[in-house]
Design a protein around this motif. Structure first.
Motif, PDB file in Angstrom:
ATOM      1  N   SER A 153       0.831  -1.217   0.000  1.00 62.35           N
ATOM      2  CA  SER A 153       0.000   0.000   0.000  1.00 62.35           C
ATOM      3  C   SER A 153       0.862   1.262   0.000  1.00 62.35           C
ATOM      4  CB  SER A 153      -0.852   0.018   1.255  1.00 62.35           C
ATOM      5  OG  SER A 153       0.008   0.096   2.384  1.00 62.35           O
ATOM      6  N   GLY A 154       2.144   1.115   0.292  1.00 59.87           N
ATOM      7  CA  GLY A 154       3.019   2.287   0.388  1.00 59.87           C
ATOM      8  C   GLY A 154       3.271   2.666   1.840  1.00 59.87           C
ATOM      9  N   GLU A 155       2.506   2.057   2.763  1.00 60.75           N
ATOM     10  CA  GLU A 155       2.706   2.372   4.177  1.00 60.75           C
ATOM     11  C   GLU A 155       4.146   2.010   4.564  1.00 60.75           C
ATOM     12  OE1 GLU A 155       0.156   0.117   6.772  1.00 60.75           O
ATOM     13  OE2 GLU A 155       1.206   0.889   8.535  1.00 60.75           O
ATOM     14  N   SER A 156       4.895   3.003   5.065  1.00 62.56           N
ATOM     15  CA  SER A 156       6.319   2.732   5.232  1.00 62.56           C
ATOM     16  C   SER A 156       6.947   3.337   6.472  1.00 62.56           C
ATOM     17  CB  SER A 156       7.080   3.267   4.024  1.00 62.56           C
ATOM     18  OG  SER A 156       7.099   4.665   4.065  1.00 62.56           O
ATOM     19  N   GLN A 157       6.317   4.346   7.054  1.00 63.46           N
ATOM     20  CA  GLN A 157       7.017   5.001   8.153  1.00 63.46           C
ATOM     21  C   GLN A 157       7.240   4.027   9.296  1.00 63.46           C
ATOM     22  OE1 GLN A 157       4.844   8.728   8.684  1.00 63.46           O
ATOM     23  NE2 GLN A 157       6.732   9.785   8.095  1.00 63.46           N
ATOM     24  N   TRP A 158       8.333   4.203   9.986  1.00 60.38           N
ATOM     25  CA  TRP A 158       8.663   3.443  11.197  1.00 60.38           C
ATOM     26  C   TRP A 158       8.854   1.937  10.989  1.00 60.38           C
ATOM     27  CZ3 TRP A 158       9.353   8.005  11.800  1.00 60.38           C
ATOM     28  CH2 TRP A 158       8.422   8.961  12.089  1.00 60.38           C
ATOM     29  N   ILE A 159       9.578   1.568   9.980  1.00 60.46           N
ATOM     30  CA  ILE A 159       9.980   0.162   9.882  1.00 60.46           C
ATOM     31  C   ILE A 159      11.060  -0.105  10.911  1.00 60.46           C
ATOM     32  CG2 ILE A 159      11.248  -1.476   8.412  1.00 60.46           C
ATOM     33  CD1 ILE A 159       9.514  -0.541   6.147  1.00 60.46           C
ATOM     34  N   THR A 160      11.991   0.840  11.027  1.00 59.94           N
ATOM     35  CA  THR A 160      13.051   0.681  12.025  1.00 59.94           C
ATOM     36  C   THR A 160      12.613   1.321  13.347  1.00 59.94           C
ATOM     37  OG1 THR A 160      14.060   2.641  11.106  1.00 59.94           O
ATOM     38  CG2 THR A 160      14.980   0.533  10.413  1.00 59.94           C
ATOM     39  N   SER A 161      13.389   1.039  14.412  1.00 55.73           N
ATOM     40  CA  SER A 161      13.005   1.490  15.750  1.00 55.73           C
ATOM     41  C   SER A 161      13.368   2.961  15.976  1.00 55.73           C
ATOM     42  CB  SER A 161      13.760   0.660  16.782  1.00 55.73           C
ATOM     43  OG  SER A 161      15.133   0.984  16.673  1.00 55.73           O
ATOM     44  N   LEU A 217      22.879   0.834   5.921  1.00 54.45           N
ATOM     45  CA  LEU A 217      21.644   0.055   5.864  1.00 54.45           C
ATOM     46  C   LEU A 217      21.181  -0.326   7.271  1.00 54.45           C
ATOM     47  CD1 LEU A 217      19.500  -1.766   4.485  1.00 54.45           C
ATOM     48  CD2 LEU A 217      21.287  -3.480   4.164  1.00 54.45           C
ATOM     49  N   TYR A 218      19.996   0.132   7.627  1.00 59.83           N
ATOM     50  CA  TYR A 218      19.395  -0.273   8.896  1.00 59.83           C
ATOM     51  C   TYR A 218      18.493  -1.462   8.627  1.00 59.83           C
ATOM     52  CZ  TYR A 218      20.968   4.181  10.787  1.00 59.83           C
ATOM     53  OH  TYR A 218      21.742   5.235  11.197  1.00 59.83           O
ATOM     54  N   LEU A 219      18.686  -2.526   9.367  1.00 63.31           N
ATOM     55  CA  LEU A 219      17.858  -3.720   9.185  1.00 63.31           C
ATOM     56  C   LEU A 219      17.027  -3.941  10.439  1.00 63.31           C
ATOM     57  CD1 LEU A 219      20.009  -6.549   7.546  1.00 63.31           C
ATOM     58  CD2 LEU A 219      18.053  -5.315   6.569  1.00 63.31           C
ATOM     59  N   ALA A 220      15.709  -3.951  10.265  1.00 65.32           N
ATOM     60  CA  ALA A 220      14.813  -4.164  11.407  1.00 65.32           C
ATOM     61  C   ALA A 220      14.435  -5.642  11.463  1.00 65.32           C
ATOM     62  CB  ALA A 220      13.557  -3.316  11.242  1.00 65.32           C
ATOM     63  N   PRO A 221      14.444  -6.229  12.648  1.00 67.31           N
ATOM     64  CA  PRO A 221      14.145  -7.666  12.748  1.00 67.31           C
ATOM     65  C   PRO A 221      12.655  -7.943  12.592  1.00 67.31           C
ATOM     66  CG  PRO A 221      14.608  -6.775  14.919  1.00 67.31           C
ATOM     67  CD  PRO A 221      14.758  -5.644  13.953  1.00 67.31           C
ATOM     68  N   LYS A 222      12.132  -7.690  11.390  1.00 66.43           N
ATOM     69  CA  LYS A 222      10.762  -8.075  11.084  1.00 66.43           C
ATOM     70  C   LYS A 222      10.689  -8.519   9.636  1.00 66.43           C
ATOM     71  CE  LYS A 222       9.273  -3.881  12.750  1.00 66.43           C
ATOM     72  NZ  LYS A 222       8.819  -2.492  12.811  1.00 66.43           N
ATOM     73  N   LEU A 223       9.581  -9.183   9.305  1.00 61.62           N
ATOM     74  CA  LEU A 223       9.379  -9.643   7.929  1.00 61.62           C
ATOM     75  C   LEU A 223       8.168  -8.931   7.360  1.00 61.62           C
ATOM     76  CD1 LEU A 223       9.911 -13.452   8.618  1.00 61.62           C
ATOM     77  CD2 LEU A 223      11.442 -11.947   7.312  1.00 61.62           C
ATOM     78  N   LEU A 224       8.280  -8.451   6.133  1.00 62.25           N
ATOM     79  CA  LEU A 224       7.131  -7.770   5.531  1.00 62.25           C
ATOM     80  C   LEU A 224       6.482  -8.615   4.436  1.00 62.25           C
ATOM     81  CD1 LEU A 224       8.266  -4.020   5.343  1.00 62.25           C
ATOM     82  CD2 LEU A 224       7.137  -5.221   7.201  1.00 62.25           C
ATOM     83  N   GLY A 225       7.137  -9.701   4.052  1.00 60.10           N
ATOM     84  CA  GLY A 225       6.494 -10.599   3.084  1.00 60.10           C
ATOM     85  C   GLY A 225       6.731 -10.207   1.640  1.00 60.10           C
ATOM     86  N   ASP A 226       6.431 -11.155   0.770  1.00 57.88           N
ATOM     87  CA  ASP A 226       6.758 -11.002  -0.648  1.00 57.88           C
ATOM     88  C   ASP A 226       6.015  -9.892  -1.375  1.00 57.88           C
ATOM     89  OD1 ASP A 226       8.697 -12.766  -0.775  1.00 57.88           O
ATOM     90  OD2 ASP A 226       7.597 -14.339  -1.848  1.00 57.88           O
ATOM     91  N   ASP A 227       4.842  -9.502  -0.863  1.00 54.46           N
ATOM     92  CA  ASP A 227       4.090  -8.469  -1.574  1.00 54.46           C
ATOM     93  C   ASP A 227       4.604  -7.062  -1.280  1.00 54.46           C
ATOM     94  OD1 ASP A 227       2.540 -10.396  -2.665  1.00 54.46           O
ATOM     95  OD2 ASP A 227       0.979 -10.270  -1.111  1.00 54.46           O
TER      96      ASP A 227
END
Ligand code: AOF
Ligand code: ZN
Length: 370
Positions: free
Chosen positions: A166-174, A320-330
């Motif tokens: 959907s484009g929702e993106s803010q705050w993936i990282t902490s 590169l900041y990597l957040a320990p979550k999965l967003l899935g293939d879509d």
């Protein structure tokens, strides 16, 4: 000599203290040692103000006579905004000068060391050179090539995704990572972003002093707060003066291929750069930024510009900041690289540094150049 590395390490520590403000000048530290004791030290604070050597000499006073000077960069030999440091060291009666490296500024480039030698001073260089390079990556790159040093900040989930479909993106990282980003913004000459990011998130893209950490506050008081120039790519002239960005203090360069007739406040300048494919010619832009004395560029934007910068070959480092979550293939990916069809064409990087930041990881990577 035996303690050269120890005193140079102190001079480097001092040099780093200038990292929030010295741009377009380099960070330089100086330590004066006589009879095994530090008698003076200092660092360059700000362009237009005295150089590191001058601070150290004024602290040492008469004790500079017969001392050894440790400098993280060759003392200057030219009259810039301030007089030559080589002369100041000679006049103070310094006996030996140890420089970490030569100054690649063509105005200096060995002449400072030469002048010292001609005055009968014992001169050495090459002590902790790699560390000295790291204090001024941007200044050195600009002096050697005319281009700024560009860092591309990326933030992604474990599966390399940056936004939901959907484009929702803010705050993936902490929140820790977002604060960490403030440190990088504060150390950069310029922050690069795009109209797509500005229109999607209405960001401030500024330095918020309160969000810098305690150690930073000690060396960087609020009264000295400097806003990096915000450089915003707007090839379609889509931005308008009512956006938040434009109401905040600090210069903004709107990069366009042709001037718009909007009424911009005084801190906004339209920078005209030729078009390339559907956007801006990024190589020409970088050359222009170099000419405007931008040493370092910190980029915060989306996958299209990330890919375009990589394909233009102007990226020096990924952060590169990597957040320990999965967003899935879509979900959406980190970087658009059109035309990439074979693994052999995939850009490759070398990991230089990895650090945990709160719950996230921060990786520094440099492009592999073969
Ligand atoms: C030094 N010590 O601490 C620094 C040096 O315009 P100015 O006078 O400030 O000169 C800027 C140039 O001087 C800069 O481009 C770089 O070559 C050198 N900076 N040199 O001996 C210092 N900051
Ligand atoms: Zn100088």
């Amino acid at each position: 000599m035996q303690n050269d590395a120890k005193y140079m390490a102190r001079a480097l520590e001092l040099a780093w203290q200038g990292r929030f403000i010295t741009t377009p000048n380099p960070n330089v530290g100086c330590v004066l040692v006589r009879d095994g004791k530090i008698v003076g030290e200092g660092y360059h604070h700000k362009a237009g103000e005295p150089h590191a050597e001058v601070h150290a000499l004024s602290m040492a006073g008469e004790k500079a006579r017969g001392a050894t000077a440790y400098v993280t960069l060759e003392p200057c030999s030219h009259h810039g905004r301030t007089p030559p440091c080589a002369d100041a060291l000679i006049n103070a009666g310094v006996k030996r000068v140890v420089a970490a490296m030569q100054d690649p500024n063509p105005e200096v480039a060995g002449r400072g060391l030469y002048r010292l030698q001609q005055a009968g001073i014992e001169v050495e260089h090459g002590v902790m050179m790699a560390e000295a390079e790291a204090v001024n990556r941007g200044f050195f790159k600009r002096m050697r090539t005319g281009f700024p040093y560009l860092q591309l900040k990326l933030a992604a989930s474990l599966d390399g995704k940056t936004a939901m479909a959907s484009g929702e993106s803010q705050w993936i990282t902490s929140i820790d990572s977002r604060r960490d980003v403030q440190q990088f913004r504060a150390q950069s000459s310029a922050i690069l972003s795009t109209s797509a990011t500005v229109l999607a998130d209405n960001p401030a893209l500024n330095v918020r002093w309160e969000e810098l950490d305690r150690q930073t506050h000690d060396i960087y008081p609020k009264s000295l707060l400097r806003q990096p120039v915000r450089v915003i790519l707007d090839s379609q002239n889509r931005l308008t003066p009512d956006l938040k960005l434009f109401s905040l203090p600090g210069d903004i360069w709107l990069v366009r291929t042709h001037k718009g007739d909007e009424d911009w406040p005084d801190n906004v300048e339209q920078l005209i750069v030729p078009a390339y494919q559907k956007g801006i010619d990024l190589v020409v832009l970088m050359m222009q930024l170099g000419r405007r004395q931008i040493n370092t560029v910190w980029t915060e934007a989306g996958p299209t510009i990330a890919g375009a910068l990589l394909q233009a070959g102007v990226v020096d480092e990924l952060v590169l900041y990597l957040a320990p979550k999965l967003l899935g293939d879509d979900a959406r990916g980190l970087c658009k690289l059109p035309g990439l069809s074979q693994l052999a064409q995939a850009p490759e990087f070398k990991i230089q540094h990895v650090q945990q930041v709160g719950e996230d990881l921060r990786l520094h990577l440099v492009p592999r150049s073969e």
